[in-house]
Design an enzyme around this catalytic site. Structure first.
Site, PDB file in Angstrom:
ATOM      1  N   HIS A 269       2.380   3.296  -7.823  1.00  0.00           N
ATOM      2  CA  HIS A 269       0.936   2.960  -7.888  1.00  0.00           C
ATOM      3  C   HIS A 269       0.784   1.475  -7.579  1.00  0.00           C
ATOM      4  O   HIS A 269       1.275   1.011  -6.556  1.00  0.00           O
ATOM      5  CB  HIS A 269       0.418   3.374  -9.265  1.00  0.00           C
ATOM      6  CG  HIS A 269      -1.076   3.317  -9.446  1.00  0.00           C
ATOM      7  ND1 HIS A 269      -1.992   3.191  -8.440  1.00  0.00           N
ATOM      8  CD2 HIS A 269      -1.822   3.364 -10.591  1.00  0.00           C
ATOM      9  CE1 HIS A 269      -3.216   3.181  -8.937  1.00  0.00           C
ATOM     10  NE2 HIS A 269      -3.147   3.286 -10.242  1.00  0.00           N
ATOM     11  N   HIS A 308      -0.256   8.096   0.792  1.00  0.00           N
ATOM     12  CA  HIS A 308      -1.344   8.101  -0.196  1.00  0.00           C
ATOM     13  C   HIS A 308      -1.717   9.542  -0.531  1.00  0.00           C
ATOM     14  O   HIS A 308      -1.674  10.410   0.332  1.00  0.00           O
ATOM     15  CB  HIS A 308      -2.574   7.378   0.377  1.00  0.00           C
ATOM     16  CG  HIS A 308      -3.508   6.915  -0.683  1.00  0.00           C
ATOM     17  ND1 HIS A 308      -4.461   7.739  -1.225  1.00  0.00           N
ATOM     18  CD2 HIS A 308      -3.599   5.732  -1.326  1.00  0.00           C
ATOM     19  CE1 HIS A 308      -5.124   7.074  -2.158  1.00  0.00           C
ATOM     20  NE2 HIS A 308      -4.629   5.862  -2.244  1.00  0.00           N
ATOM     21  N   ASP A 364      -1.360  -1.421  -0.452  1.00  0.00           N
ATOM     22  CA  ASP A 364      -0.276  -2.284  -0.943  1.00  0.00           C
ATOM     23  C   ASP A 364       0.631  -2.801   0.155  1.00  0.00           C
ATOM     24  O   ASP A 364       1.469  -3.675  -0.099  1.00  0.00           O
ATOM     25  CB  ASP A 364       0.555  -1.500  -1.972  1.00  0.00           C
ATOM     26  CG  ASP A 364      -0.234  -1.269  -3.243  1.00  0.00           C
ATOM     27  OD1 ASP A 364      -0.240  -0.125  -3.737  1.00  0.00           O
ATOM     28  OD2 ASP A 364      -0.881  -2.211  -3.708  1.00  0.00           O
TER      29      ASP A 364
HETATM   30  C1  SDX Z   1      -1.938   2.967  -4.762  1.00  0.00           C
HETATM   31  O1  SDX Z   1      -4.519   7.038  -5.933  1.00  0.00           O
HETATM   32  C2  SDX Z   1      -4.945   5.907  -5.489  1.00  0.00           C
HETATM   33  O2  SDX Z   1      -6.067   5.794  -5.091  1.00  0.00           O
HETATM   34  C3  SDX Z   1      -3.978   4.744  -5.568  1.00  0.00           C
HETATM   35  C4  SDX Z   1      -4.424   3.423  -4.944  1.00  0.00           C
HETATM   36  C5  SDX Z   1      -5.574   2.833  -5.683  1.00  0.00           C
HETATM   37  O3  SDX Z   1      -6.304   2.062  -5.069  1.00  0.00           O
HETATM   38  O4  SDX Z   1      -5.673   3.071  -6.920  1.00  0.00           O
HETATM   39  O5  SDX Z   1      -4.772   3.633  -3.600  1.00  0.00           O
HETATM   40  C6  SDX Z   1      -3.299   2.395  -4.996  1.00  0.00           C
HETATM   41  O6  SDX Z   1      -1.284   3.334  -5.703  1.00  0.00           O
HETATM   42  C7  SDX Z   1      -1.467   3.123  -3.330  1.00  0.00           C
HETATM   43  C8  SDX Z   1      -0.083   3.837  -3.241  1.00  0.00           C
HETATM   44  C9  SDX Z   1       0.992   2.777  -3.477  1.00  0.00           C
HETATM   45  N1  SDX Z   1       2.334   3.444  -3.564  1.00  0.00           N
HETATM   46  C10 SDX Z   1       3.226   3.301  -2.578  1.00  0.00           C
HETATM   47  O7  SDX Z   1       3.042   2.689  -1.527  1.00  0.00           O
HETATM   48  C11 SDX Z   1       4.583   3.909  -2.895  1.00  0.00           C
HETATM   49  C12 SDX Z   1       5.085   4.701  -1.705  1.00  0.00           C
HETATM   50  N2  SDX Z   1       4.228   5.869  -1.534  1.00  0.00           N
HETATM   51  C13 SDX Z   1       4.602   7.119  -2.124  1.00  0.00           C
HETATM   52  O8  SDX Z   1       5.393   7.065  -3.211  1.00  0.00           O
HETATM   53  C14 SDX Z   1       3.556   8.212  -2.021  1.00  0.00           C
HETATM   54  O9  SDX Z   1       3.066   8.183  -0.753  1.00  0.00           O
HETATM   55  C15 SDX Z   1       2.416   8.211  -3.015  1.00  0.00           C
HETATM   56  C16 SDX Z   1       2.907   8.128  -4.418  1.00  0.00           C
HETATM   57  C17 SDX Z   1       1.511   7.091  -2.742  1.00  0.00           C
HETATM   58  C18 SDX Z   1       1.677   9.533  -2.819  1.00  0.00           C
HETATM   59  O10 SDX Z   1       2.552  10.508  -3.136  1.00  0.00           O
HETATM   60  P1  SDX Z   1       2.142  12.066  -3.137  1.00  0.00           P
HETATM   61  O11 SDX Z   1       0.727  12.267  -2.732  1.00  0.00           O
HETATM   62  O12 SDX Z   1       2.594  12.639  -4.426  1.00  0.00           O
HETATM   63  O13 SDX Z   1       2.966  12.614  -1.950  1.00  0.00           O
HETATM   64  P2  SDX Z   1       4.505  13.048  -2.045  1.00  0.00           P
HETATM   65  O14 SDX Z   1       5.288  12.029  -2.824  1.00  0.00           O
HETATM   66  O15 SDX Z   1       4.552  14.461  -2.480  1.00  0.00           O
HETATM   67  O16 SDX Z   1       4.946  12.907  -0.505  1.00  0.00           O
HETATM   68  C19 SDX Z   1       4.716  13.951   0.413  1.00  0.00           C
HETATM   69  C20 SDX Z   1       5.882  13.826   1.396  1.00  0.00           C
HETATM   70  C21 SDX Z   1       7.254  13.904   0.720  1.00  0.00           C
HETATM   71  O17 SDX Z   1       8.173  14.321   1.731  1.00  0.00           O
HETATM   72  P3  SDX Z   1       8.697  15.907   1.667  1.00  0.00           P
HETATM   73  O18 SDX Z   1       9.168  16.154   0.258  1.00  0.00           O
HETATM   74  O19 SDX Z   1       7.451  16.718   2.034  1.00  0.00           O
HETATM   75  O20 SDX Z   1       9.776  15.971   2.700  1.00  0.00           O
HETATM   76  O21 SDX Z   1       5.851  12.535   2.027  1.00  0.00           O
HETATM   77  C22 SDX Z   1       7.008  11.793   1.664  1.00  0.00           C
HETATM   78  C23 SDX Z   1       7.597  12.468   0.438  1.00  0.00           C
HETATM   79  O22 SDX Z   1       8.998  12.239   0.369  1.00  0.00           O
HETATM   80  N3  SDX Z   1       6.584  10.444   1.389  1.00  0.00           N
HETATM   81  C24 SDX Z   1       7.227   9.362   1.778  1.00  0.00           C
HETATM   82  C25 SDX Z   1       6.444   8.293   1.318  1.00  0.00           C
HETATM   83  N4  SDX Z   1       5.375   8.759   0.663  1.00  0.00           N
HETATM   84  C26 SDX Z   1       5.471  10.095   0.695  1.00  0.00           C
HETATM   85  N5  SDX Z   1       8.387   9.204   2.456  1.00  0.00           N
HETATM   86  C27 SDX Z   1       8.740   7.930   2.695  1.00  0.00           C
HETATM   87  N6  SDX Z   1       8.050   6.845   2.303  1.00  0.00           N
HETATM   88  C28 SDX Z   1       6.890   6.989   1.602  1.00  0.00           C
HETATM   89  N7  SDX Z   1       6.212   5.922   1.204  1.00  0.00           N
END
Ligand code: SDX
Length: 431
Positions: A269, A308, A364
């Protein structure tokens, strides 16, 4: 126009049920009537991480994840970032309308009036270890404020709620600045009410006792103000959900805000902005990018700042941050990490792994690069996110308390543990 209902057939009993649709949703309580016999609890919804569950109705923020749209109270984020100050947007998010000049003047005065903290708060913060993480200091000190304002527990009193909201908006930057000064072993700088909200924060961070005056650079102050606007609210994100969940028990707003700060700290997050800089430092130089991307695709880590839950297109905030970065670099000089970040983005956005998963830069990805150029160390980046999001948490908390449908948040579960079994006396266990 067909009736706004769903017809559900329970194949276990061949019974059919008509369930009304409410604004495109079903109320999962309407599923409880679906039973196989009178002893049956009835059908529940099962949705770990709330991937497809609306927890509330809200009029504060609208996001269209596919189109990359973000609006606060109907106003596009691009216009607010371009034309308003953070406190102007805070007034909008709290009250639903942009303030008139006199309303904004009064609001700024009220928030400014609450920037000081009790001297004992400084003593409390002095107790932290020199290398305490600023998010840990912020979270615990915000919770400690609840002990200074016991009347904050009167959450049913609108006047008390408004006073606590002003206190939280006024004091969070002060406490954030004190956490930063503590980590550097520098004396705390008291608020200077002749400065704007963001200039005052910069003064409390960077004014040196030996220097009679601190003059914040207006370009950098404006860039930080825009970053606060971009982080102000984001509908039902993880930390807002924490604010609402704790607030639903009628806990005071300081305790609820401390919980929201705790949720924001997580690297998935708000903690991602700090992890992006750690990632860029690990990559180090352009030629290491392909190997890093290969590792991510092999599941050896994430591309921090990408992806996201809602945005399946470019996060509109990331676009504005990228533009703001250029303005900051005119003053501070270019942060070389931006080149690595932009190359990383270019490669990722043309790679099937990221395209297929609709992974784009989020808020971010670039914010840390600006924060670093502004002079912040990575461990305070998420504190800056919290200062911006503070008003969103408070507006959502206020909306929750005004929502007649809301009660204490208490989800159900699917039990997967043992059936009943009897205790074996201690002296017979393991024999
Ligand atoms: C914020 O919710 C909000 O509004 C949050 C926010 C706000 O203003 O409050 O916007 C702020 O928190 C932004 C997000 C910051 N976090 C990151 O940048 C961390 C990296 N991102 C991820 O961890 C992920 O994308 C999330 C947590 C942001 C979202 O995760 P989801 O929706 O649960 O999606 P997921 O983890 O199930 O991913 C789906 C697929 C997976 O691959 P498969 O299992 O289908 O093969 O996408 C992949 C994940 O492995 N994936 C990534 C990735 N994010 C998702 N692979 C590599 N790098 C990434 N960053």
């Amino acid at each position: 126009m067909p009736e706004e209902t769903l017809t559900i057939t329970d194949n276990r009993t061949s019974k059919t049920y008509t369930v009304p649709l409410f604004k495109g949703c079903i109320r999962t309580m309407d599923l409880r009537q679906i039973k196989v016999n009178d002893d049956d609890f009835g059908v529940m919804g099962y949705d770990p991480a709330f991937m497809n569950t609306a927890s509330c109705q809200s009029a504060i923020t609208f996001i269209d994840g596919d189109k990359g749209i973000l609006r606060y109270r109907g106003y596009p984020i691009e216009q607010l970032a371009e034309q308003c100050t953070y406190l102007e947007v805070a007034y909008l998010i709290l009250n639903g309308e942009l303030p008139t000049e006199s309303q904004l003047k009064d609001f700024v005065k009220e928030v400014t009036y609450h920037t000081m903290v009790h001297e004992n708060v400084k003593k409390f913060m002095d107790g932290f270890h020199y290398d305490a993480h600023p998010m840990g200091m912020l979270m615990s000190t915000m919770a400690a404020l609840a002990t200074f304002y016991p009347e904050a527990r009167k959450i049913g009193d609108p006047a008390s709620r408004r006073l606590q909201i002003l206190r939280l908006l006024g004091k969070m930057p002060t406490i954030a600045a004190y956490a930063y000064r503590h980590s550097l072993g520098l004396p705390y700088v008291d608020p200077n009410n002749s400065l704007s909200y963001t200039e005052n924060f910069m003064s409390m961070l960077w004014k040196m006792p030996a220097e009679p005056v601190y003059k914040p650079n207006p370009v950098l102050a404006r860039a930080l103000d825009v970053l606060f606007i971009l982080h102000a609210d984001h509908e039902q994100n993880c930390s807002t959900n924490a604010m609402r969940s704790v607030g639903s028990s009628q806990a005071d707003p300081f305790a609820s805000t401390a919980a929201a700060i705790g949720a924001l700290w997580g690297p998935l997050h708000g903690g991602a902005n700090e992890q992006v800089l750690v990632m860029l430092d690990e990559i180090g130089k352009m030629e290491n990018i392909p190997a890093f991307i290969a590792d991510v695709k092999a599941g050896k880590g994430k591309l921090m700042g990408f992806g996201h839950r809602v945005y399946k297109n470019y996060d509109p905030r990331a676009k504005i941050i990228k533009r703001t970065a250029e303005e900051v670099f005119q003053v501070t000089g270019r942060n070389p990490k931006l080149d690595i970040a932009m190359e990383l983005e270019k490669i990722a956005l043309s790679d099937e792994y990221f395209i297929k998963r609709k992974l784009y830069p989020n808020v971010d990805f670039y914010s840390g690069i600006i924060y670093q150029a502004l002079g912040f160390t990575p461990d305070i980046f998420t504190v800056l996110f919290a200062i911006g999001r503070n008003v969103g948490w408070l507006a959502q908390w206020q909306e929750l308390l005004g929502d007649k449908e809301q009660k204490i948040a208490r989800p159900r579960q699917i039990y997967t543990g043992y059936d009943q079994r009897d205790v074996v006396p201690l002296n017979k266990r393991g024999k």
